[in-house]
Structure formats: C-alpha cells, structure tokens
Motif scaffolding. Structure first.
Motif, PDB file in Angstrom:
ATOM      1  N   ARG B 108       0.900  -1.367   0.104  1.00  0.00           N
ATOM      2  CA  ARG B 108       0.117   0.109   0.077  1.00  0.00           C
ATOM      3  C   ARG B 108       0.863   1.097  -0.120  1.00  0.00           C
ATOM      4  N   VAL B 145       2.943 -10.043  -3.283  1.00  0.00           N
ATOM      5  CA  VAL B 145       2.688  -9.180  -2.021  1.00  0.00           C
ATOM      6  C   VAL B 145       1.208  -9.168  -1.653  1.00  0.00           C
ATOM      7  N   PHE B 146       0.405  -8.767  -2.709  1.00  0.00           N
ATOM      8  CA  PHE B 146      -1.303  -8.738  -2.388  1.00  0.00           C
ATOM      9  C   PHE B 146      -1.604  -8.443  -1.106  1.00  0.00           C
ATOM     10  N   ASP B 147      -1.121  -7.001  -0.838  1.00  0.00           N
ATOM     11  CA  ASP B 147      -1.359  -6.281   0.350  1.00  0.00           C
ATOM     12  C   ASP B 147      -2.838  -6.038   0.219  1.00  0.00           C
ATOM     13  N   PHE B 148      -3.264  -5.214  -1.086  1.00  0.00           N
ATOM     14  CA  PHE B 148      -4.673  -4.590  -1.442  1.00  0.00           C
ATOM     15  C   PHE B 148      -5.095  -6.052  -2.190  1.00  0.00           C
ATOM     16  N   ASP B 149      -6.541  -6.190  -2.269  1.00  0.00           N
ATOM     17  CA  ASP B 149      -7.022  -6.779  -3.557  1.00  0.00           C
ATOM     18  C   ASP B 149      -7.352  -5.756  -4.542  1.00  0.00           C
ATOM     19  N   SER B 152     -10.120  -3.387  -2.741  1.00  0.00           N
ATOM     20  CA  SER B 152      -9.794  -2.619  -1.733  1.00  0.00           C
ATOM     21  C   SER B 152      -8.869  -1.597  -2.174  1.00  0.00           C
ATOM     22  N   ARG B 155     -11.289   1.225  -3.905  1.00  0.00           N
ATOM     23  CA  ARG B 155     -11.790   2.145  -2.682  1.00  0.00           C
ATOM     24  C   ARG B 155     -10.553   3.206  -2.271  1.00  0.00           C
ATOM     25  N   LEU B 167      -4.750   6.409   2.751  1.00  0.00           N
ATOM     26  CA  LEU B 167      -5.588   5.671   3.568  1.00  0.00           C
ATOM     27  C   LEU B 167      -5.232   5.710   5.197  1.00  0.00           C
TER      28      LEU B 167
END
Lengths: 203, 339
Positions: B108, B145-149, B152, B155, B167
């Motif tokens: 992020r 990583v896939f911290d977000f999808d 999200s 948004r 954020l």
C-alpha cells in the motif's frame, strides 16, 4: 484441514447460527475480560482460537476475522489473500489458479453464503488486512469493538442529556455527568456482570 | 509524433486544471465515454529495454486508432518496463495512457505513492488489477505481495481522489484527478457471481471496466443481462475485451496455460478449418467487435494483441467502429495545430 473446512462451508448455516450466539456472549462478557485484563488473556485466548478455528476453517490468524461475511470460507487461504471475491484466474472446474488441486476459496465462499441468512454480507467491500494485527485474537477484538460501540452510544445519550440541561450541568456537574465512570461507581452493572457469568456457567 | 494521433496533448504543467463539469478527471477516455461515443482502447506491450524509442514505436500504430493506451503492469507476472515508466513517456508526447496497477508486486505504501507520481505526470486513467500469481511468470520465486486486492485498491484510489487523503488519514494537498477502472472476467467461473463482483467493484469506486478476452459471446450476453438487471450499466462504462487469435494451436495453448482465458471449442474449430488461420483469427476479432457494439450496456472495446500493435490498428479500422470519428478528430487536431 482441507476436508474439514469444506465441510464447514457446506454447513455454513449451522456455523452462522453458532456464531450468532457466541459473539453476543463474547461482547456481553467485556466487563469480565476488562477485569481479567485483555492483555493478560490475549495469549491464552489466541492460543485457543488458533487451534479451534485452525481445525474448522484453516484459520490463518489474521486477527480480523470476516468469516460471517465470506460464507464461512476463510479468505486468507486464498493464495492471493483476496478479501473481496475471486480473481479472474479461476479454472473451468472452479479450482484455484495458483493451487490447481484446491477449490477456489471464493467459489466456496459464495456457495457458503448462499446457505446463510446473512449471506448477502458477502457484498460488503472489505478493507485491506492490517498486517500488524496478525496472530492476535479476533474474538477478543470483536468483544472490545462491540463494547466500544455500546459505550459510544451510551456516551452519545449522556452528551445529549448534558446539552439539553447545559445550565444545570454547569452549576451541578454531577447532575448530568460526562466522564467515564469506574466500574465500582456502577453497582447495577456489577450485578449484571455476575448474573451473566452465572447464566454462562449454566449453559 | 503525436501530431496525427487521436490524442489531445496534455501540458505536463497543467495536469491539475479543473476537470469538466461532472467529470472526475481530464481523461480523454472519460470524455469520450461520457459523450456516449463508442470508446476504443488497446494495450501496449512493454519492452524489455530501457530505450524510450521502443515504447514510442509500439505506441505509434495504436495512437491513431484508440482513445487510450493501457500500459500493462508485468502481466502474467513477467518482468518488463514498468507501467509508470511507460505512462510517463506517453504523456510526455501527449498520448493518453491507462496506468495499470497490479496488487501482486507492491504494497500500500508503494501504490499510493505511485498514484500521486502518475497523476503528477499527467496520467488520468488508472486500472486496478489483482494480478496473476507469481508462479506463472518468469520469476516464480518472487514474493507475492497482495497487500490490497483489486477492490480495496479501488476504494483506496477513490478515497485519495475524493477525500484528499491517504488511507492513513494523512492529508493530500493536491488530490490526483483520475478516472478509475477495474477489470472483469465474465467468461470464467464462478459465472453466477461475476456480475455481483462487478457490483462490488462499482461500489468500491470503479468508473470503467475493461474485461478480459471474450470469445464466448452467449456467455458474455448472459453476464450483461445480469449486469443490466443489477442496474450497473448506468453506473459504469464497460469495455469488452477482444483480441485476434494467431492460430488454433496458439488458442489451445492460451486456454491451457494463461490463467483466466476461455476459448470455446467452436472458435478453435473455426480456426482449424481456415486456410489462413491468422487471417481467420483477425476476422473473428472484427466480428466480435461488431457484435459487442450491439450489446446493450457495452460502451466500447478493449483490443489486445500481444506484441502485434500494427494488427490491432488494422482490426480497429476494418471493424468500422471509428466511423467518421477519426477524420473529425483529425480535422480538429489539424485546426489546433494551425493556430
């Protein structure tokens, strides 16, 4: 365990019902948790949670459980950790793009949600996981959050009272108090707490 | 270079001029879509080099036929020049790119920073993607990583743009003026939830959608019917993804090895039956574009062909979707250049 977690998804309605009882009890016992000290009980509760939920859901202890909104299929078992639905790589047979032998966690999630009363919660947009909470107890977090909600609404009511009788509050602050009350200043709540414990023990 | 393209040059110092009324960005793509014209986008396949000319060479044939050029972000988890690098080269000469952000490679902190960087060099469109798993790419040992999808992430971008904050709640003094997009893959299981997932994307902030390859038109039509039932066709612009298949063999390989691509058997049979399979693939693609145009709720097409930008240009011209528009825009461009 893969077999168990898929069994749970097939019986998601039952687990939804169980949690429907479990969460209010957790929240109701907040005064007890507070007295024992959330910090003191964090490790043992997390230990229990890890093993119970690990067995049932292959729980990864993200600490921010959303199982009730994901058809009882834990999204942290998705290799991409997706919290909001399947990716575009699901195979023709509904299996995972990354792990071809595993059913897509989100195919299961939608399946589980279709059996649940609150299944439409799957449409809610979930925030990214706070990785700093990994390993901590989600149960205790829920208890604190629910208690906080209650406290906030009680505070809002007291604030409204204080505003409506602002002159009285200025002259006699105790007539419309706003500060947090210590537990011993609330004998009624004390009584509440002990009865709760008794009912739980009876259960 | 940009002189006879479809694009309005963006002055890099004026990227923050107020967008037109009712628009969230100065994006050409947003303008075309809101005017109700049939939008055409394509993707530029990033070079494996540090030479800007490689980017411009690939962009040139596309620039004459599309409204926006997607710069892919290590698609298929293969390493290439970055999307942000390509986008800043493209905006420099007045082309209108779509920055692609995949959640696979960056967390992020990196992503929110890149969004501000991209907006500052004139990128007005951002496409939010989950990203393929690292295992299918050229460096399968990489850390996913896939911290977000993707949802999200949508948004988050909307929060940055509309609420002028990260954020974390920290203030952004000049929010990015961006047109936010997402992908959808209507022909891939679980079919029944694809439209619901699209709804979730729209609620999270998606304003336009570019779909993955569609070769199964009946299945796509069922998806679109559901989309219309949910009332999503009024809330989001959908660009249907199409592309030419090089041969039956290539189609079979793609179906087996590239995640998320569904090619029905009848398409492969048609290719096998053709004398020149490449020509037939192109013809199928042109027919698909024309069919997409007739489907209610489809606002444009996204034409993809790996490293064959010239072919994309031919397909778009022969499909007739630019009817009348090309010349008109060229005229406007020419007038602008004369003054």
């Amino acid at each position: 365990m893969y077999t168990v977690r898929r069994f749970v998804v097939r019986h998601s309605r039952f687990f939804e019902w169980v949690y429907g009882w479990f969460e209010p009890i957790l929240a109701f016992l907040d005064p007890l948790w507070s007295r024992l000290g959330y910090n003191q009980i964090e490790r043992p509760v997390a230990f229990a949670e890890r093993h119970i939920k690990g067995f049932l859901f292959d729980c990864q202890m993200c600490g921010q459980c959303v199982l009730s909104s994901t058809g009882m299929s834990c999204p942290m078992n998705c290799p991409k950790n997706l919290r909001n639905g399947p990716c575009g790589g699901v195979r023709e047979n509904g299996n995972c793009e990354v792990k071809p032998l595993m059913k897509c966690v989100w195919v299961d999630a939608w399946d589980g949600a279709s059996r649940m009363r609150g299944g439409d919660k799957i449409a809610i947009v979930q925030p990214p996981v706070d990785r700093s909470l990994e390993g901590s107890s989600s149960w205790l977090r829920v208890a604190r959050e629910r208690a906080e909600e209650k406290r906030a609404s009680r505070d809002a009511a007291r604030q409204a009272m204080a505003d409506a009788f602002s002159e009285a509050r200025e002259e006699e602050p105790a007539a419309a108090p706003l500060a947090q009350e210590p537990p011993n200043a609330q004998p009624m709540q004390e009584a509440d707490e002990s009865t709760t414990i008794m009912t739980v023990e009876k259960n | 270079m940009a002189q006879d393209s479809l694009f309005d040059p963006i002055d890099p110092l004026k990227v923050h001029t107020k967008p037109p009324e009712g628009h969230s960005s100065n994006s050409r793509l947003e303008r075309v879509l809101r005017q109700g014209r049939f939008a055409v986008t394509s993707e530029l396949n990033p070079p494996d080099s540090a030479n800007p000319e490689d980017v411009y060479d690939a962009a040139r044939p596309l620039s004459e036929v599309v409204d926006s050029i997607n710069a892919t972000d290590a698609s298929g988890a293969n390493c290439h020049m970055s999307s942000l690098g390509i986008c800043s080269l493209l905006t420099r000469v007045g082309y209108s790119p779509v920055l692609q952000i995949s959640c696979r490679d960056r967390n992020r902190i990196a992503i929110q920073g890149d969004v501000l960087g991209a907006a500052s060099v004139g990128v007005a469109n951002i496409l939010c993607l989950t990203g393929d798993g690292v295992g299918v790419g050229d460096q399968p040992g990489a850390k996913p990583v896939f911290d977000f999808d993707s949802i999200s992430l949508l948004r988050t971008l909307r929060t940055m743009r509309d609420d002028s904050m990260f954020l974390s709640g920290r203030k952004i003094t000049q929010p990015p003026r961006i047109f936010i997009g997402a992908a959808e893959n209507p022909c891939i299981p679980p079919y029944e939830v694809r439209a619901e997932r699209l709804k979730k994307k729209v609620e999270a902030g998606a304003q336009f959608i570019q779909t993955n390859y569609i070769y199964d038109v009946p299945r796509f039509e069922r998806f679109m019917a559901r989309v219309r039932d949910l009332g999503l066709d009024d809330k989001v612009f959908i660009l249907a993804g199409v592309g030419p298949l090089a041969s039956a063999r290539a189609a079979k390989w793609m179906r087996a090895n590239v995640p998320g691509i569904h090619v029905p058997d009848h398409v492969i049979e048609r290719l096998e039956g053709a004398e020149k399979q490449g020509e037939e693939g192109k013809r199928i693609c042109i027919e698909l574009i024309q069919q997409m145009r007739e489907i209610k709720g489809v606002s444009g097409v996204h034409v993809m062909a790996y490293r064959r930008e010239e072919l994309v240009s031919e397909i778009i011209q022969e499909s007739g979707v630019l009817e009348g528009r090309h010349a008109a825009l060229r005229g406007r461009r020419a007038r602008k250049l004369e003054t």
